[in-house]
Design an enzyme around this catalytic site. Structure first.
Site, mmCIF file in Angstrom:
data_model
loop_
_atom_site.group_PDB
_atom_site.id
_atom_site.type_symbol
_atom_site.label_atom_id
_atom_site.label_comp_id
_atom_site.label_asym_id
_atom_site.label_seq_id
_atom_site.Cartn_x
_atom_site.Cartn_y
_atom_site.Cartn_z
ATOM 1 N N CYS A 124 0.845 -1.336 -0.019
ATOM 2 C CA CYS A 124 -0.084 0.145 0.032
ATOM 3 C C CYS A 124 0.887 1.291 -0.001
ATOM 4 C CB CYS A 124 -0.876 -0.087 1.149
ATOM 5 S SG CYS A 124 -2.177 1.378 1.227
ATOM 6 N N CYS A 125 2.042 1.335 0.712
ATOM 7 C CA CYS A 125 2.741 2.415 0.986
ATOM 8 C C CYS A 125 3.512 2.449 -0.294
ATOM 9 C CB CYS A 125 3.850 2.248 1.989
ATOM 10 S SG CYS A 125 3.327 2.552 3.633
ATOM 11 N N CYS A 205 -1.394 8.154 7.232
ATOM 12 C CA CYS A 205 -2.767 7.741 6.598
ATOM 13 C C CYS A 205 -3.610 7.351 7.800
ATOM 14 C CB CYS A 205 -2.628 6.809 5.696
ATOM 15 S SG CYS A 205 -1.747 7.162 4.192
ATOM 16 N N CYS A 208 -3.901 3.656 9.184
ATOM 17 C CA CYS A 208 -2.500 3.002 9.824
ATOM 18 C C CYS A 208 -2.042 4.117 10.812
ATOM 19 C CB CYS A 208 -1.689 3.008 8.838
ATOM 20 S SG CYS A 208 -2.316 1.754 7.633
ATOM 21 N N CYS A 231 7.506 4.278 6.195
ATOM 22 C CA CYS A 231 6.376 3.832 5.090
ATOM 23 C C CYS A 231 7.214 3.286 3.982
ATOM 24 C CB CYS A 231 5.828 5.272 4.541
ATOM 25 S SG CYS A 231 6.761 6.289 4.021
#
Length: 247
Positions: A124-125, A205, A208, A231
């Site tokens: 995702c990062c 985010c 998280c 990240c």
């Protein structure tokens, strides 16, 4: 510095040389040298507009309000962060804030449901932060960020200047502590990120990021319960081209 001259440098050696020259200089001097003398129109500030971001944004604006500011809008940020960004842009008269967003094709292929953060935070990062930042940094020979040694064990030894792939990375607040940051906020009457008062000393985010208990590591609320503390944009070479590659 011309692109040709920069392309001929060994960046690891150059970063070490700059580190030695800049030791003992305050953050204002480091930024002035980086923005005006070394990399005019070739350097950008990467800012999250997070808990402590107003300090570095204010320092950079004092040198040159037209310094490009790169902001990663991952699509998963707190609404408070987006409003705070807009407030700071107005307050500091920042004239070149560039919003970087994930590639829609990558999102469609890898995170169509928007739940990749839950299944694979690293992936995702990568698509929401690392890849967009790599694109955004392509025109620049150097970049500035706000990491500080006190923030986490993984940041205890960051230098003022380091080689980062094909670029230099400046960490002008590396040796600042919480007391210096607080004093700067007060001295310049800077607005606070609204989530700080709710126990968020480090803000990323929304899925998280959690509030932390008093006395905990400032980044303890990031990726809570996972074996992840960064990240990725500061722990691996960004996969991007730069002016060095274009000669």
């Amino acid at each position: 510095m011309t692109a040709l001259a920069f392309a001929s440098l060994d960046l690891t050696d150059y970063a070490a040389s700059l580190n030695a020259q800049l030791q003992g200089r305050n953050a204002e001097d480091v930024l002035r040298i980086a923005i005006r003398d070394l990399f005019p129109r070739q350097i950008a500030l990467v800012s999250s507009f997070g808990a402590e971001a107003a300090v570095l944004l204010h320092l950079v604006a004092a040198v040159d309000k037209a310094t490009p500011v790169l902001f990663l809008d991952t699509g998963k940020l707190f609404d408070e962060t987006l409003r705070y960004r807009d407030d700071l842009i107005d307050r500091l008269s920042l004239s070149d804030v560039r919003v970087l967003t994930p590639d829609p094709k990558l999102l469609s292929a890898q995170d169509d449901a928007g739940t990749l953060w839950f299944r694979d935070a690293e992936a995702c990062c990568r698509i929401r932060k690392i890849e967009p930042l790599a694109r955004g940094l392509k025109p620049f020979a150097a970049w500035i960020n706000g990491r500080k040694r006190f923030q986490a064990a993984t940041r205890q030894h960051i230098p003022l200047v380091e080689a980062d792939g094909a670029r230099l990375k400046f960490n002008p607040l590396a040796d600042w502590g919480p007391a210096e940051i607080e004093a700067y906020f007060i001295r310049h009457d800077l607005p606070r990120h609204p989530l700080v008062a709710q126990g968020y000393p480090s803000i990323g985010c929304a899925p998280c990021t959690q509030p932390v208990a008093a006395g905990d590591d400032a980044r303890a609320g990031r990726w809570q319960g996972a074996d992840k503390t960064e990240c990725g944009i500061h722990v691996s070479t960004l996969p991007s081209s730069s002016p060095r590659d274009e000669e």
